[in-house]
Write an enzyme that holds these catalytic residues in place. Structure first.
Site, PDB file in Angstrom:
ATOM      1  N   ASN A 146       3.994   1.314 -14.468  1.00 37.20           N
ATOM      2  CA  ASN A 146       4.353   1.929 -13.189  1.00 37.20           C
ATOM      3  C   ASN A 146       5.803   1.550 -12.911  1.00 37.20           C
ATOM      4  OD1 ASN A 146       4.693   2.731 -10.556  1.00 37.20           O
ATOM      5  ND2 ASN A 146       3.297   1.199  -9.673  1.00 37.20           N
ATOM      6  N   LYS A 166       7.646   2.572 -10.586  1.00 35.53           N
ATOM      7  CA  LYS A 166       7.954   2.603  -9.149  1.00 35.53           C
ATOM      8  C   LYS A 166       9.249   3.400  -8.909  1.00 35.53           C
ATOM      9  CE  LYS A 166       5.488  -1.699  -8.685  1.00 35.53           C
ATOM     10  NZ  LYS A 166       5.143  -2.817  -7.851  1.00 35.53           N
ATOM     11  N   HIS A 204      -1.838   3.511  -4.737  1.00 35.06           N
ATOM     12  CA  HIS A 204      -1.191   2.209  -4.975  1.00 35.06           C
ATOM     13  C   HIS A 204      -0.995   1.508  -3.626  1.00 35.06           C
ATOM     14  CE1 HIS A 204       1.788  -0.787  -6.060  1.00 35.06           C
ATOM     15  NE2 HIS A 204       1.429  -0.610  -7.323  1.00 35.06           N
ATOM     16  N   GLU A 218       1.370  -0.041  -2.437  1.00 37.63           N
ATOM     17  CA  GLU A 218       2.659   0.209  -1.786  1.00 37.63           C
ATOM     18  C   GLU A 218       2.643   1.535  -1.023  1.00 37.63           C
ATOM     19  OE1 GLU A 218       5.116  -0.498  -5.232  1.00 37.63           O
ATOM     20  OE2 GLU A 218       4.591  -2.623  -5.128  1.00 37.63           O
ATOM     21  N   GLU A 256      -5.993  -4.148  -8.374  1.00 42.55           N
ATOM     22  CA  GLU A 256      -4.701  -4.793  -8.174  1.00 42.55           C
ATOM     23  C   GLU A 256      -4.736  -5.621  -6.892  1.00 42.55           C
ATOM     24  OE1 GLU A 256      -1.412  -2.627 -10.422  1.00 42.55           O
ATOM     25  OE2 GLU A 256      -1.548  -1.675  -8.487  1.00 42.55           O
ATOM     26  N   GLY A 259       3.863  -8.192  -8.207  1.00 41.47           N
ATOM     27  CA  GLY A 259       5.273  -8.560  -8.148  1.00 41.47           C
ATOM     28  C   GLY A 259       5.557  -9.977  -7.712  1.00 41.47           C
ATOM     29  N   SER A 268       1.233  -8.759 -11.824  1.00 42.56           N
ATOM     30  CA  SER A 268       1.980  -9.798 -12.559  1.00 42.56           C
ATOM     31  C   SER A 268       1.514  -9.990 -13.999  1.00 42.56           C
ATOM     32  CB  SER A 268       1.942 -11.119 -11.783  1.00 42.56           C
ATOM     33  OG  SER A 268       2.590 -10.977 -10.537  1.00 42.56           O
TER      34      SER A 268
HETATM   35  C1  PEP Z   1       2.039  -2.677  -9.743  1.00 38.99           C
HETATM   36  O1  PEP Z   1       2.868  -2.439  -8.888  1.00 38.99           O
HETATM   37  O2  PEP Z   1       1.153  -1.831  -9.985  1.00 38.99           O
HETATM   38  C2  PEP Z   1       2.087  -3.944 -10.428  1.00 38.99           C
HETATM   39  C3  PEP Z   1       1.012  -4.359 -11.033  1.00 38.99           C
HETATM   40  O3  PEP Z   1       3.276  -4.635 -10.367  1.00 38.99           O
HETATM   41  P1  PEP Z   1       3.655  -5.996 -11.146  1.00 38.99           P
HETATM   42  O4  PEP Z   1       3.170  -5.852 -12.564  1.00 38.99           O
HETATM   43  O5  PEP Z   1       5.143  -6.066 -11.067  1.00 38.99           O
HETATM   44  O6  PEP Z   1       2.954  -7.108 -10.457  1.00 38.99           O
END
Ligand code: PEP
Length: 252
Positions: free
Chosen positions: A12, A14, A99, A101, A169, A175, A214
């Site tokens: 992703n 973003k 997601h 976000e 998630e 992040g 992460s």
């Molecule tokens: C995400 O935004 O879907 C995600 C898993 O981000 P990160 O891997 O940076 O934690």
């Protein structure tokens, strides 16, 4: 891993990436060799603005591309929105919906996410539906209740012509460099699997369940080795080909 399920490693990007700098995607495409593509599916979800060019760059490769959101309608008076038909027109085969976000930044509800997923599935594409608890909900011990509500309200009742994928998630792990313990991920994914079997019968056994939050090359083997973890949704570490391919190599 789930016996009989081909893992999916999804990136992703973003709001990152420009058409003038597609070299990381080209490296991913070129390094995704048949030995590995026989074992896993690779999906990169890019900003809308990159999809057409990415579609051309990956058209004769095993790499799938996807978007990070879509409108529930196919066309019409929806200024600034993008539909699954437009996304598919670029050669993309998947859309991330719900997601965290987008839930936070745009106030997307489970019901809206369900409608978006339905549109993607009706088009015959893959809907990667994201669920996950906040730090506060985790501390209250509400994780499984949150997952159940999100799955009940944002996962459509049928895969229609497409494929439902669910990404767990935990919001606090996105992040941040933090990850849940192996046993916490195992418990969440076992819970999701049981819920899906109860709701969809045997078909619930075939739904790919991704872990996201992460994931990096150094922790991928441990996380991807957990029962009912059928791949990953990766943010930060999907931007660099070396990191993303390092995670994929877990399945080598
Ligand atoms: C995400 O935004 O879907 C995600 C898993 O981000 P990160 O891997 O940076 O934690």
């Amino acid at each position: 891993m789930t016996p009989g399920i081909k893992p999916l490693v999804a990136g992703n990007w973003k709001m990152n990436g420009l058409n003038s700098a597609m070299d990381e995607l080209e490296v991913m495409r070129d390094q995704f060799k048949p030995g590995l593509s026989a074992k896993i599916d690779m999906l990169i979800c890019l900003p809308f603005t990159m999809l057409a060019k990415a579609g051309e760059l990956t058209s004769r490769s095993a790499v799938k591309i996807g978007a990070q959101n879509c409108h529930k309608e196919i066309k019409g008076a929806h200024t600034g929105d993008i539909s699954i038909e437009m996304i598919a027109d670029c050669g993309a085969e998947a859309v991330i919906v719900g997601h965290s976000e987008r839930r936070t930044d745009h106030g997307e509800s489970n019901a809206q996410i369900c409608e978006k997923a339905q549109s993607v599935l009706h088009w015959g594409h893959m809907a990667v539906i994201c669920i996950g608890e906040s730090d506060e909900q985790r501390k209250q011990g509400a994780t499984l209740d949150v997952l159940k509500k999100q799955m009940t309200e944002s996962v459509p009742g049928s895969a229609d012509n497409g494929e439902i994928v669910i990404a767990y998630e935990p919001i606090w792990a996105i992040g941040t460099g933090l990850t849940p313990t192996v046993s916490d991920v195992e418990e969440a994914h076992q819970f999701m699997r049981s819920y899906l079997i109860e709701r969809f019968g045997e078909a619930g056994n075939a739904i790919r369940l991704l872990y996201g939050g992460s994931v990096k090359p150094s922790n991928a083997a441990e996380l991807m080795g957990i029962n009912n973890v059928d791949g990953a949704l990766i943010g930060g570490a999907s931007l660099k080909a070396d990191d993303f391919l390092g995670i994929c190599a877990t399945y080598q």
